[in-house]
Write a protein that holds these residues in place. Structure first.
Motif, PDB file in Angstrom:
ATOM      1  N   SER A 299      -3.984  -9.690   9.328  1.00  0.00           N
ATOM      2  CA  SER A 299      -1.902  -9.830   9.380  1.00  0.00           C
ATOM      3  C   SER A 299      -1.543  -9.188   9.104  1.00  0.00           C
ATOM      4  O   SER A 299       0.004  -8.857   8.999  1.00  0.00           O
ATOM      5  N   ARG A 300      -1.955  -9.740   7.819  1.00  0.00           N
ATOM      6  CA  ARG A 300      -1.054  -9.214   6.573  1.00  0.00           C
ATOM      7  C   ARG A 300      -1.129  -7.848   6.923  1.00  0.00           C
ATOM      8  O   ARG A 300       0.083  -7.079   5.764  1.00  0.00           O
ATOM      9  N   PHE A 301      -2.218  -7.528   6.473  1.00  0.00           N
ATOM     10  CA  PHE A 301      -2.721  -6.214   5.843  1.00  0.00           C
ATOM     11  C   PHE A 301      -1.879  -5.013   7.462  1.00  0.00           C
ATOM     12  O   PHE A 301      -1.260  -4.534   6.966  1.00  0.00           O
ATOM     13  N   VAL A 302      -1.870  -5.502   8.564  1.00  0.00           N
ATOM     14  CA  VAL A 302      -1.196  -4.820   9.356  1.00  0.00           C
ATOM     15  C   VAL A 302       0.591  -4.884   9.278  1.00  0.00           C
ATOM     16  O   VAL A 302       0.496  -3.943   9.778  1.00  0.00           O
ATOM     17  N   SER A 303       0.478  -5.425   9.028  1.00  0.00           N
ATOM     18  CA  SER A 303       1.953  -5.547   8.906  1.00  0.00           C
ATOM     19  C   SER A 303       2.879  -5.089   7.136  1.00  0.00           C
ATOM     20  O   SER A 303       4.155  -4.897   7.446  1.00  0.00           O
ATOM     21  N   ASP A 304       1.398  -4.419   6.353  1.00  0.00           N
ATOM     22  CA  ASP A 304       2.372  -3.884   5.495  1.00  0.00           C
ATOM     23  C   ASP A 304       2.970  -2.253   5.741  1.00  0.00           C
ATOM     24  O   ASP A 304       2.264  -1.610   6.192  1.00  0.00           O
ATOM     25  N   ILE A 305       3.932  -2.057   5.334  1.00  0.00           N
ATOM     26  CA  ILE A 305       4.470  -0.762   5.309  1.00  0.00           C
ATOM     27  C   ILE A 305       3.672   0.818   4.931  1.00  0.00           C
ATOM     28  O   ILE A 305       3.851   1.459   5.794  1.00  0.00           O
ATOM     29  N   GLY A 306       2.861   0.091   4.152  1.00  0.00           N
ATOM     30  CA  GLY A 306       1.975   2.082   3.488  1.00  0.00           C
ATOM     31  C   GLY A 306       0.940   1.452   5.360  1.00  0.00           C
ATOM     32  O   GLY A 306       0.882   3.049   5.222  1.00  0.00           O
ATOM     33  N   VAL A 307       0.874   0.580   6.169  1.00  0.00           N
ATOM     34  CA  VAL A 307      -0.425   1.408   7.358  1.00  0.00           C
ATOM     35  C   VAL A 307       0.527   1.250   8.390  1.00  0.00           C
ATOM     36  O   VAL A 307       0.500   1.744   9.519  1.00  0.00           O
ATOM     37  N   ARG A 308       1.282  -0.016   8.402  1.00  0.00           N
ATOM     38  CA  ARG A 308       3.000   0.755  10.050  1.00  0.00           C
ATOM     39  C   ARG A 308       2.914   1.807  10.622  1.00  0.00           C
ATOM     40  O   ARG A 308       2.975   2.562   9.799  1.00  0.00           O
TER      41      ARG A 308
ATOM     42  N   LEU B  77       1.251  -0.987  -0.013  1.00  0.00           N
ATOM     43  CA  LEU B  77      -0.637  -0.113   0.226  1.00  0.00           C
ATOM     44  C   LEU B  77       0.781   1.377   0.138  1.00  0.00           C
ATOM     45  O   LEU B  77       0.106   2.695  -0.127  1.00  0.00           O
ATOM     46  N   ALA B  78       1.989   1.121   0.145  1.00  0.00           N
ATOM     47  CA  ALA B  78       2.635   2.499   0.171  1.00  0.00           C
ATOM     48  C   ALA B  78       3.497   3.066  -0.824  1.00  0.00           C
ATOM     49  O   ALA B  78       3.145   2.372  -1.995  1.00  0.00           O
ATOM     50  N   ALA B  79       3.427   4.144  -1.289  1.00  0.00           N
ATOM     51  CA  ALA B  79       3.834   4.598  -2.029  1.00  0.00           C
ATOM     52  C   ALA B  79       5.353   4.666  -3.031  1.00  0.00           C
ATOM     53  O   ALA B  79       6.006   4.731  -1.534  1.00  0.00           O
ATOM     54  N   SER B  80       5.687   4.256  -3.392  1.00  0.00           N
ATOM     55  CA  SER B  80       7.039   4.607  -4.311  1.00  0.00           C
ATOM     56  C   SER B  80       7.485   6.064  -4.521  1.00  0.00           C
ATOM     57  O   SER B  80       6.619   6.997  -4.739  1.00  0.00           O
ATOM     58  N   ASP B  81       8.514   6.167  -3.707  1.00  0.00           N
ATOM     59  CA  ASP B  81       9.063   8.366  -4.752  1.00  0.00           C
ATOM     60  C   ASP B  81       9.682   7.462  -6.249  1.00  0.00           C
ATOM     61  O   ASP B  81       9.758   6.847  -6.399  1.00  0.00           O
ATOM     62  N   PRO B  82      10.185   8.789  -6.493  1.00  0.00           N
ATOM     63  CA  PRO B  82      10.756   9.315  -7.892  1.00  0.00           C
ATOM     64  C   PRO B  82      12.286   7.969  -8.371  1.00  0.00           C
ATOM     65  O   PRO B  82      12.645   7.712  -7.392  1.00  0.00           O
TER      66      PRO B  82
END
Length: 258
Positions: A215-224, A123-128
């Motif tokens: 468990s997978r969702f809350v472990s993603d760097i986009g929401v941690r 879910l995290a965004a990528s940098d340029p």
């Protein structure tokens, strides 16, 4: 690309892409950053040390290092089978006969859950791309620390290059979606009292699937909440300090024994 597959062709590749290839009948995937001109920067261990346990498992899950017969090395890369750390390989060596897949960023929660297998999206965004390439090139020359299957593996390396995010707690897994999936599966099987609320097979399956997805969702760097943005120069500097302290402690212990 779609819900079921992130497979792409080489013509679709762009510098700064996070790519991966499945190894050994989809047991795990090897990740890297495509930097253009047919080259990939990736984090690996030497042959037979991919998971780094010091056990027979290291020989079951072979190295993600490019492998060619010693008498027939890659004409572009040479023999890289004994290398470890951050290395640069041609895309043929990186893929090692596997298919090419593109890791996805900024996916929706629905798509993330639909991608049942971890290590394919976040879910995290990528940098340029320029920032991504700068991190990858810098780490190629300065290293990415010690390989660890759960906290500092090839997927962690690629995700850091794309986002600059590091986990700041010491009790949890790293950024790797593959590692998070393993822990999520274990949680779904043995850790939840909710499994006692139903005795039917379908009910147990539904409860287990729900726990796994959450468990997978809350472990993603986009929401941690235990991640922070760290400049690559600071990452390397801190790593060198930690290594110096570790060597100093080891030397002190040896002196005490003498």
């Amino acid at each position: 690309m779609g819900v079921l597959s992130n497979k792409i062709t080489r013509d679709e590749l762009k510098a700064g892409d996070h790519i991966y290839s499945w190894r050994h009948a989809y047991i795990y995937a090897h990740h890297g950053i495509y930097v253009g001109d047919g080259k990939v920067i990736h984090f690996t261990r030497a042959a037979g040390q991919e998971i780094g346990t010091g056990t027979v498992l290291d020989h079951i899950l072979f190295s993600s290092s490019p492998s060619h017969p010693l008498d027939n090395p890659c004409p572009r890369c040479g023999d890289q089978s004994r290398l470890d750390g951050v290395i640069s390989s041609c895309i043929e060596c990186f893929l090692s006969g596997g298919e090419l897949y593109l890791f996805q960023y900024s996916v929706s929660p629905v798509l993330y859950i639909a991608k049942v297998r971890g290590g394919t999206c976040t879910l995290a965004a990528s940098d340029p791309p320029n920032d991504v390439l700068h991190r990858a090139e810098f780490l190629l020359h300065n290293g990415f620390g010690v390989y660890h299957i759960f906290k500092n593996n090839c997927e962690d390396f690629a995700i850091y290059c794309k986002t600059g995010l590091l986990v700041i707690t010491s009790v949890s897994v790293g950024r790797s979606g593959q590692a998070a999936s393993i822990f999520a599966a274990a949680t779904a099987i043995i850790s939840s009292p909710l499994r006692f609320l139903t005795t039917s097979f379908s009910g147990l399956a539904a409860v287990g699937c729900g726990i796994y997805c959450v468990s997978r969702f809350v472990s993603d760097i986009g929401v941690r909440r235990d991640v922070t943005k760290v400049p690559v120069e600071s990452l390397v500097a801190n790593s060198r300090i930690d290594e110096s302290e570790a060597l100093s402690e080891t030397a002190t212990e040896v002196d005490k024994k003498d």
